[in-house]
Scaffold this active site. Structure first.
Site, PDB file in Angstrom:
ATOM      1  CE  LYS A   1      -0.363   5.472   7.607  1.00 21.36           C
ATOM      2  NZ  LYS A   1      -1.789   5.639   7.663  1.00 21.36           N
TER       3      LYS A   1
ATOM      4  CG  ASP B   1       5.463   3.670   1.917  1.00 22.98           C
ATOM      5  OD1 ASP B   1       5.488   4.420   2.905  1.00 22.98           O
ATOM      6  OD2 ASP B   1       4.426   3.428   1.259  1.00 22.98           O
TER       7      ASP B   1
ATOM      8  CG  PHE C   1      -1.968   1.122   1.096  1.00 19.09           C
ATOM      9  CD1 PHE C   1      -3.179   0.888   0.458  1.00 19.09           C
ATOM     10  CD2 PHE C   1      -1.708   2.401   1.570  1.00 19.09           C
ATOM     11  CE1 PHE C   1      -4.121   1.906   0.305  1.00 19.09           C
ATOM     12  CE2 PHE C   1      -2.639   3.425   1.414  1.00 19.09           C
ATOM     13  CZ  PHE C   1      -3.840   3.172   0.787  1.00 19.09           C
TER      14      PHE C   1
END
Ligand SMILES: Cc1ncc(COP(=O)(O)O)c(C=O)c1O
Length: 398
Positions: A252, A223, A138
């Site tokens: 985040k 990532d 993702f």
């Protein structure tokens, strides 16, 4: 307003991309949030791994107030003091020399993809444009990052997808090796696959990727939108696994709740992005980078990666004990404070029942309930969460 009245207006005015839900969260404090009807929840979803210091941490609140009274936004046509200081913290505590700030994880990965291609064009071979990504990954929802996201459900309706991606299998070095050819520019991978089911790298896998990248003049990009900033028990996830990438994407926890993303790289890689090659109007603005500086300083000064490691081990051990008690528990997944309890079959009513009992979590496709509590979580919060799970499993799976 009540939960029901907010839901009614949301149904009328908000696009339905997140589907129907019953709770509107209106207030937070530390590990807890409150809905519009006044009900309290232990927040172990943490805004999907964002609220690393919990809700409304006094230092974050103080920084926002101070910065709002000083300077909220200016253009990157001028230097931004808070941006420079946030970048310095990232560089001094990682492999990287240079940082680019943007607004989200998807946007950070978009920049990473551009950097990999530009680096190949300028420094290796202009024909190298392909990037190897991984099944169940993702990376975001922009057209390029959703193409890099190898979960077909996210592609439905958006064809044609972006060209230039090849799909390997996570934890299978042979599958990566087989895809490398004279068009390959780089590899993009989450060190722990989060959204794809909390899949840990097997020993040797990330090391093997590093070796393949070096042997074939490829850039290796991690990532770390989810794994970065303390969550795996080190400041960066790559430090937990002892493998240094060429590029890292962050978001985040980087802002503790304000929207910010970044990617960072060694100077020899970053230098291919010269003036005019990449930009973001809001990227690294004074408000979000002031908060970023406070969040990173707190993570480092209070050794929150250490707390994530210790509390992660305690939480995982407590979840494993539930596994000894209930047949449907398959195991515990993850590392540090990216954890999940996996069930052999769909846990059914447990998924909603734990929320009714006051614990926020979320079920993923592989029958795993995921948890990312704040990095400053205490053992009493973990006991409370495990107690709620235990009661729910006793009722529905006992
Ligand atoms: C590993 C990873 N990369 C990228 C993203 C996308 O981040 P954003 O939603 O901020 O665009 C996410 C979001 O869940 C993620 O977990």
């Amino acid at each position: 307003m009540s939960n029901a009245s907010i839901k009614k207006l949301a149904t009328k005015y908000i696009m339905n991309t997140y589907g129907e839900r019953d709770i509107a969260l209106v207030r937070g404090e530390g590990c807890y949030v409150y809905d519009a009807d006044g009900k309290r929840y232990l927040d172990f979803l943490g805004g999907l791994g964002v609220n690393c210091l919990g809700h409304c941490h006094p230092k974050v609140v103080e920084t926002i107030k101070r910065q709002a009274e000083t300077l909220i936004h200016v253009s990157n046509l001028y230097y931004i003091e808070t941006q420079v200081r946030a970048a310095q913290l990232l560089v001094e505590n990682s492999f990287a020399d240079k940082v680019f700030f943007c607004n989200s994880g998807g946007e950070a990965n978009e920049g990473v993809l551009k950097l990999i291609r530009k680096h190949a064009k300028d420094k290796v071979d202009p024909n190298r444009t392909d990037i190897i990504v991984f099944k169940d990954s993702f990376h975001g929802r922009t057209l390029a990052t959703v193409t890099a996201t190898r979960q077909p459900k996210y592609h439905v309706g958006f064809a044609p997808m972006m060209p230039g991606f090849k799909e390997a299998v996570f934890n299978d070095l042979n599958s990566v090796n087989a895809l490398i050819d004279d068009k390959t520019a780089g590899i993009l991978i989450e060190p722990i696959q989060g959204e794809g089911g909390i899949n840990n790298p097997e020993p040797g896998f990330l090391e093997g990727l590093r070796k393949l990248a070096d042997e074939n003049q490829l850039l290796l990009a991690f990532d770390e939108v989810h794994t970065g900033c303390g969550r795996t028990g080190s400041f960066m996830g790559y430090q937990t696994f002892g493998v240094e990438p060429d590029i890292v994407a962050l978001a985040k926890s980087l802002g503790g709740g304000v929207p910010i993303g970044a990617f960072m790289a060694k100077a020899s890689v970053a230098e291919v992005l010269g003036p005019g090659t990449h930009a973001a109007t809001f990227g690294g603005n004074p408000l979000v980078t002031a908060v970023c500086e406070t969040v990173l300083t707190t993570i480092l000064e209070e050794d929150l990666p250490g707390n994530a490691r210790r509390m992660g081990e305690y939480f995982a051990a407590s979840l494993l004990k539930l596994g000894e008690k209930y047949d449907n528990v398959a195991g515990v997944r993850g590392k540090g404070l990216i954890l999940g309890i996996q069930f052999k079959e769909d846990p059914g009513p447990v998924t909603h029942d734990v929320i009714d009992r006051g614990l926020l979590t979320y079920k993923m496709a592989n029958n795993t309930l995921r948890f990312h509590p704040p990095l400053n979580v205490e053992s009493t919060h973990i006991d409370e969460a495990v107690g709620i799970l235990d009661s729910s499993l006793a009722k529905h799976a006992g």
